[in-house]
Enzyme design. Structure first.
Site, short mmCIF file in Angstrom:
data_model
loop_
_atom_site.label_atom_id
_atom_site.label_comp_id
_atom_site.label_asym_id
_atom_site.label_seq_id
_atom_site.Cartn_x
_atom_site.Cartn_y
_atom_site.Cartn_z
N CYS A 30 -1.96 -2.48 -2.00
CA CYS A 30 -2.12 -1.03 -1.80
C CYS A 30 -2.10 -0.31 -3.15
CB CYS A 30 -1.01 -0.47 -0.91
SG CYS A 30 -0.96 -1.19 0.74
N CYS A 37 3.67 -2.20 -1.23
CA CYS A 37 2.55 -3.14 -1.08
C CYS A 37 1.75 -3.25 -2.38
CB CYS A 37 1.69 -2.65 0.08
SG CYS A 37 0.06 -3.38 0.20
#
Length: 119
Positions: A48, A45
């Site tokens: 993230c 991600c």
């Protein structure tokens, strides 16, 4: 993501994010510490990855414990918190879930959230 812990009488002080290895570990961390910010994330991600240095900074500069849950490794745990996308941030105070956000929040907003429960 190793932990750097110092044991106190009841709380532990973590200077970097703590990797959670399951539901009982998460329960132990949230019940043993006053304020815990849990990051449900995935290695693949992009947002993230952008959030990671912010969380590392918060871990070393606030009284909160920053915990990380890899949603790919712990799908059932993520599902139990209703995580539909990553990153999802869940804030615990005194062992109870008090806030939940999806997406990246700026450092100052996260710091204000944490400080709202540590003061």
């Amino acid at each position: 993501m190793a932990t750097n812990a110092r044991d106190d009488a009841s709380n532990r002080t973590f200077d970097e994010p703590v990797s959670i290895d399951g539901g009982s570990h998460l329960e132990d961390v949230t019940s043993a510490n006053d304020v815990v910010l849990v990051d449900f994330y995935a290695d693949w991600c992009g947002p993230c990855q952008m959030l990671e240095p912010v969380l590392e900074q918060l871990a070393s500069t606030t009284d909160a414990v920053i915990a990380k849950v890899d949603v790919d490794d712990h799908q059932q745990l993520a599902g139990s918190f209703g995580v539909r996308g990553v990153p999802t941030l869940v804030l615990f105070a005194d062992g109870e879930q008090v806030e939940q956000y999806s997406g990246v929040l700026p450092e100052d907003r996260l710091r204000d959230l944490i400080e709202g429960y540590t003061e």
